[in-house]
Design a protein around this motif. Sequence first.
Motif, PDB file in Angstrom:
ATOM      1  N   ARG A   1      12.045  13.933  -8.167  1.00  0.00           N
ATOM      2  CA  ARG A   1      10.673  13.155  -8.066  1.00  0.00           C
ATOM      3  C   ARG A   1      10.305  13.243  -6.744  1.00  0.00           C
ATOM      4  O   ARG A   1      11.188  12.855  -5.836  1.00  0.00           O
ATOM      5  N   HIS A   2       9.140  13.390  -6.427  1.00  0.00           N
ATOM      6  CA  HIS A   2       8.593  13.102  -5.019  1.00  0.00           C
ATOM      7  C   HIS A   2       8.633  11.862  -4.729  1.00  0.00           C
ATOM      8  O   HIS A   2       8.256  10.963  -5.440  1.00  0.00           O
ATOM      9  N   THR A   3       8.881  11.657  -3.232  1.00  0.00           N
ATOM     10  CA  THR A   3       8.914  10.055  -2.848  1.00  0.00           C
ATOM     11  C   THR A   3       7.477   9.817  -2.432  1.00  0.00           C
ATOM     12  O   THR A   3       6.924  10.511  -1.513  1.00  0.00           O
ATOM     13  N   THR A   4       7.155   8.698  -2.802  1.00  0.00           N
ATOM     14  CA  THR A   4       5.638   8.326  -2.508  1.00  0.00           C
ATOM     15  C   THR A   4       5.723   7.433  -1.206  1.00  0.00           C
ATOM     16  O   THR A   4       6.501   6.177  -1.206  1.00  0.00           O
ATOM     17  N   PRO A   5       5.124   7.644   0.084  1.00  0.00           N
ATOM     18  CA  PRO A   5       5.403   7.070   1.095  1.00  0.00           C
ATOM     19  C   PRO A   5       4.644   5.404   0.944  1.00  0.00           C
ATOM     20  O   PRO A   5       3.926   5.204   0.139  1.00  0.00           O
ATOM     21  N   ILE A   6       5.639   4.479   1.301  1.00  0.00           N
ATOM     22  CA  ILE A   6       5.001   2.957   1.478  1.00  0.00           C
ATOM     23  C   ILE A   6       4.580   2.542   2.961  1.00  0.00           C
ATOM     24  O   ILE A   6       5.473   2.794   3.824  1.00  0.00           O
ATOM     25  N   THR A   7       3.073   2.571   3.203  1.00  0.00           N
ATOM     26  CA  THR A   7       2.682   2.283   4.457  1.00  0.00           C
ATOM     27  C   THR A   7       2.500   0.890   4.732  1.00  0.00           C
ATOM     28  O   THR A   7       2.460   0.597   6.060  1.00  0.00           O
ATOM     29  N   THR A   8       2.340   0.119   3.890  1.00  0.00           N
ATOM     30  CA  THR A   8       1.819  -1.381   4.355  1.00  0.00           C
ATOM     31  C   THR A   8       2.637  -2.450   3.149  1.00  0.00           C
ATOM     32  O   THR A   8       2.652  -2.030   1.834  1.00  0.00           O
TER      33      THR A   8
ATOM     34  N   LYS B   1       0.762  -1.280  -0.107  1.00  0.00           N
ATOM     35  CA  LYS B   1      -0.188  -0.194   0.062  1.00  0.00           C
ATOM     36  C   LYS B   1       0.818   1.238  -0.045  1.00  0.00           C
ATOM     37  O   LYS B   1       1.757   1.440   0.857  1.00  0.00           O
ATOM     38  N   THR B   2       0.769   1.882  -0.983  1.00  0.00           N
ATOM     39  CA  THR B   2       1.481   3.562  -1.194  1.00  0.00           C
ATOM     40  C   THR B   2       0.311   4.439  -0.760  1.00  0.00           C
ATOM     41  O   THR B   2      -0.768   4.473  -1.130  1.00  0.00           O
ATOM     42  N   LYS B   3       0.885   5.665  -0.162  1.00  0.00           N
ATOM     43  CA  LYS B   3       0.076   6.558  -0.077  1.00  0.00           C
ATOM     44  C   LYS B   3       0.263   7.872  -0.831  1.00  0.00           C
ATOM     45  O   LYS B   3       1.116   8.667  -1.365  1.00  0.00           O
ATOM     46  N   ILE B   4      -0.871   7.996  -1.875  1.00  0.00           N
ATOM     47  CA  ILE B   4      -0.781   8.824  -2.899  1.00  0.00           C
ATOM     48  C   ILE B   4      -1.605  10.136  -2.887  1.00  0.00           C
ATOM     49  O   ILE B   4      -2.658   9.731  -2.372  1.00  0.00           O
ATOM     50  N   GLY B   5      -1.443  11.147  -3.034  1.00  0.00           N
ATOM     51  CA  GLY B   5      -2.305  12.375  -2.889  1.00  0.00           C
ATOM     52  C   GLY B   5      -2.754  12.913  -4.221  1.00  0.00           C
ATOM     53  O   GLY B   5      -2.475  12.137  -5.157  1.00  0.00           O
ATOM     54  N   SER B   6      -3.306  13.695  -4.106  1.00  0.00           N
ATOM     55  CA  SER B   6      -3.775  14.516  -5.161  1.00  0.00           C
ATOM     56  C   SER B   6      -2.564  15.204  -6.202  1.00  0.00           C
ATOM     57  O   SER B   6      -1.774  15.887  -5.620  1.00  0.00           O
ATOM     58  N   GLY B   7      -2.578  14.621  -7.482  1.00  0.00           N
ATOM     59  CA  GLY B   7      -1.730  15.269  -8.363  1.00  0.00           C
ATOM     60  C   GLY B   7      -0.524  14.363  -8.302  1.00  0.00           C
ATOM     61  O   GLY B   7       0.502  14.613  -9.068  1.00  0.00           O
ATOM     62  N   THR B   8      -0.438  13.190  -7.510  1.00  0.00           N
ATOM     63  CA  THR B   8       0.490  12.345  -7.256  1.00  0.00           C
ATOM     64  C   THR B   8       0.424  11.121  -8.472  1.00  0.00           C
ATOM     65  O   THR B   8      -0.647  10.601  -8.431  1.00  0.00           O
ATOM     66  N   ALA B   9       1.253  10.949  -9.257  1.00  0.00           N
ATOM     67  CA  ALA B   9       1.276   9.666 -10.273  1.00  0.00           C
ATOM     68  C   ALA B   9       0.931   8.413  -9.555  1.00  0.00           C
ATOM     69  O   ALA B   9       1.712   8.109  -8.591  1.00  0.00           O
ATOM     70  N   VAL B  10       0.357   7.613 -10.382  1.00  0.00           N
ATOM     71  CA  VAL B  10       0.054   6.321  -9.628  1.00  0.00           C
ATOM     72  C   VAL B  10       1.285   5.531  -9.795  1.00  0.00           C
ATOM     73  O   VAL B  10       1.819   5.570 -10.942  1.00  0.00           O
ATOM     74  N   PRO B  11       1.810   4.795  -8.696  1.00  0.00           N
ATOM     75  CA  PRO B  11       3.265   3.967  -9.075  1.00  0.00           C
ATOM     76  C   PRO B  11       2.991   2.958  -9.960  1.00  0.00           C
ATOM     77  O   PRO B  11       2.054   2.170 -10.042  1.00  0.00           O
ATOM     78  N   ARG B  12       3.853   2.782 -10.897  1.00  0.00           N
ATOM     79  CA  ARG B  12       4.265   1.726 -11.831  1.00  0.00           C
ATOM     80  C   ARG B  12       5.458   1.236 -12.026  1.00  0.00           C
ATOM     81  O   ARG B  12       6.339   2.296 -12.029  1.00  0.00           O
ATOM     82  N   GLY B  13       5.726   0.297 -12.452  1.00  0.00           N
ATOM     83  CA  GLY B  13       7.138  -0.130 -13.032  1.00  0.00           C
ATOM     84  C   GLY B  13       7.281  -1.431 -13.557  1.00  0.00           C
ATOM     85  O   GLY B  13       6.296  -2.104 -14.030  1.00  0.00           O
ATOM     86  N   ARG B  14       8.500  -1.871 -13.876  1.00  0.00           N
ATOM     87  CA  ARG B  14       8.550  -3.236 -14.405  1.00  0.00           C
ATOM     88  C   ARG B  14       9.721  -4.127 -13.525  1.00  0.00           C
ATOM     89  O   ARG B  14      10.407  -3.535 -12.967  1.00  0.00           O
ATOM     90  N   VAL B  15       9.450  -5.419 -13.286  1.00  0.00           N
ATOM     91  CA  VAL B  15      10.207  -6.028 -12.742  1.00  0.00           C
ATOM     92  C   VAL B  15      10.891  -7.594 -13.214  1.00  0.00           C
ATOM     93  O   VAL B  15      10.002  -7.952 -14.143  1.00  0.00           O
TER      94      VAL B  15
END
Length: 289
Positions: A264-271, A92-106
Amino acid sequence: MLLVGRSNLSLRCPLSQVRLFSNSSILQISRKNEPQIRTPSKKAQAAKLRRKEEIAKKLYDRLPKLSLATAISVLRAVEVANPAATYELFVKTKIGSGTAVPRGRVNLPREPKPKAEDKILVFADGRQAEEAKRAGAHIVGGPELIEGVLSNRHRATTILCTPSLIRVITPKLGRFLGPLGLMPSVRRGTVTEDIVGYIERLRGTSEWRADSKGSIRAPIATMVFPPNDVVTNFRQFILSIKRATGHVKDPDAPASERKLQNGRHTTPITTVMLSSSKGPGIRIADWKD
């Protein structure tokens, strides 16, 4: 019989003596006194939502945390009769208004299931178009591909574009590809001069993406994997999420992407939780290691 007689007598009375019933002030007053349903204001709704989130957080904080190795052992014991079950990672990541939804490749060292092949579409011309074809791109062309994309004649899982063509395709494809998460962008590195390098990095990788609430769910292993393989896959996936959320810089990214990562802004990881097909969700205590 008496009531019938009285009813008959009342019928014989002149019309002027008959009492006519109508809406009276008493009825109107009673309607005014009826309880009315009040619609809560936006401020009250926001306060209620905050209270619910605080209660949920307190309940979540009470859940015990286990080390990754212990969590794997517990889930293997739960699924002892179901060797085809999978380990499910939840972040679970904490995204706010205007924050891009996390995505990537693994690139997992051992895939839990066969990977679907990426279909790559490249907007390029000249030498870069020829290089993209040799690198393995499935569809390569310039603005003439736009109508085919809009009509779904050209379908792709990844779309790349050179900087010289991005302004040409954006007016027509921005609103169409944006909601699908396929619109090329500088931030994601899909607008690049190094088309060949990007295609080479795609090989052997799978794409993941958080939902609109910032939650990431993905299978990372099956019960037949040795515990060491599960740990390796877990660490690799978490590393990919850390890079996408700004916690770790990607050393293999091109120079233009590294510059974006620095600002880039750091998106918190909460869970971070690990579960299985029929097992419980277990909070992982050492996911930062």
